[in-house]
Scaffold this active site. Structure first.
Site, PDB file in Angstrom:
ATOM      1  N   SER A 203      83.203  98.202  81.412  1.00 53.92           N
ATOM      2  CA  SER A 203      84.533  97.480  81.479  1.00 53.92           C
ATOM      3  C   SER A 203      84.839  96.898  80.152  1.00 53.92           C
ATOM      4  O   SER A 203      86.041  96.543  79.572  1.00 53.92           O
ATOM      5  CB  SER A 203      84.597  96.496  82.650  1.00 53.92           C
ATOM      6  OG  SER A 203      84.535  97.006  83.979  1.00 53.92           O
ATOM      7  N   HIS A 249      85.321  91.307  80.257  1.00 53.93           N
ATOM      8  CA  HIS A 249      86.697  91.831  80.070  1.00 53.93           C
ATOM      9  C   HIS A 249      87.306  91.078  78.779  1.00 53.93           C
ATOM     10  O   HIS A 249      87.857  91.834  78.068  1.00 53.93           O
ATOM     11  CB  HIS A 249      87.501  91.576  81.187  1.00 53.93           C
ATOM     12  CG  HIS A 249      86.843  92.503  82.561  1.00 53.93           C
ATOM     13  ND1 HIS A 249      87.668  92.545  83.579  1.00 53.93           N
ATOM     14  CD2 HIS A 249      85.977  93.418  82.584  1.00 53.93           C
ATOM     15  CE1 HIS A 249      86.952  93.600  84.389  1.00 53.93           C
ATOM     16  NE2 HIS A 249      85.914  94.002  83.852  1.00 53.93           N
TER      17      HIS A 249
END
Length: 298
Positions: A203, A249
């Site tokens: 991610s 993230h």
């Protein structure tokens, strides 16, 4: 009636957005500065003024040189290749292969390569983690996933976002962006997360691609609403679910925006120096965060 390549658009063309002359399914607002045919990011070749299509570049550089004197380049200065999504396919393959190994070997494999600050693993019989000198975990954790849905969601995102971005940047720059953004996400997770909290997934790198894509779309004056909406949705999931490492993230996203800006806005005369120099600066930040956290845990 068929329209000759490079001829002025007809009445019907004026009523709908133009599409790339090589990829009719892709709308674009960019035209070749020589023949004025519409070209998408995958086909545009950076020229001294504006962008040119691959056909015009092959037929002559527009600078008085022979047709082969100028190598076709992407928007960011990379070499145009026959398969512009090759690296994206390889990255997806590596992630899938690592997940198969996780399923085949079990927790011992995952525990040896996931991101962890410092923790005792009963199955391994030792204290493991980045603080113990296992810096490779910052990288290897980017190719591991916690569940089938986890890897499916990430690989679909990588295909949708990564493929067009690889075509626009070129392979070397795309790979540098992916790896450095992923490392930035891992480093921020290591810096902030509890030392015994494991983390894994692609991610961070994918959020880096999101950030760079937004910068690229802004550079090309594309409609920003689709990518911003997708990014907001992902950020809602990031902060709305307790089992997601939001640090990865955010770290990847920030690194992606910074590197992406350097990739598409670097001055032509020293483009490579600026692009890879910024990647180097972000890597230095990764090392600094890692050293700070390691000092705290030792």
């Amino acid at each position: 009636m068929d329209q000759a390549p490079g001829s002025p658009p007809g009445p019907q063309d004026a009523q709908s957005p133009p599409t790339c002359y090589r990829h009719p399914d892709r709308e674009t607002g960019i035209r070749c500065t020589r023949c004025e045919r519409p070209i998408c990011p995958e086909c545009m070749v950076s020229a001294s003024v504006g962008f040119q299509c691959p056909d015009c570049v092959r037929n002559g550089s527009g600078t008085g040189h022979a047709p082969g004197a100028t190598t076709p380049r992407t928007l960011a200065g990379g070499t145009i290749t026959a398969d512009p999504r090759l690296l994206t396919k390889i990255l997806i393959g590596l992630n899938v292969a690592a997940y198969v190994l996780q399923l085949s070997i079990g927790d011992n494999f995952t525990q040896r390569f996931e991101l962890i600050g410092s923790a005792y693993y009963q199955g391994l019989g030792s204290v493991e983690g980045v603080a113990e000198g296992q810096w490779y975990r910052l990288l290897t954790s980017m190719f591991l996933h916690g569940s089938l849905m986890h890897i499916i969601f990430n690989m679909l995102s990588l295909w949708w976002i990564g493929g067009p971005l690889e075509a626009a940047l070129g392979r070397a720059r795309y790979l540098a962006l992916y790896v450095v953004a992923g490392l930035a996400g891992s480093a921020l997770t290591y810096l902030i997360e509890a030392p015994n909290q494991p983390s894994l997934g692609a991610s961070g790198a994918i959020f880096g691609l999101f950030g760079a894509t937004a910068v690229l779309m802004r550079r090309l004056n594309y409609d920003m609403r689709p990518i911003l909406a997708l990014l907001v949705i992902n950020l809602i999931f990031t902060f709305g679910m307790s089992n997601i490492a939001w640090q990865a993230h955010i770290g990847g996203l920030v690194a992606g925006v910074v590197i992406g800006y350097a990739m598409v806005h670097a001055p032509r005369e020293r483009r490579s120096l600026v692009q890879y120099g910024v990647c180097g600066v972000v890597l230095v930040a990764v090392v600094v965060m890692t050293l700070i956290r390691t000092g705290q845990l030792l």
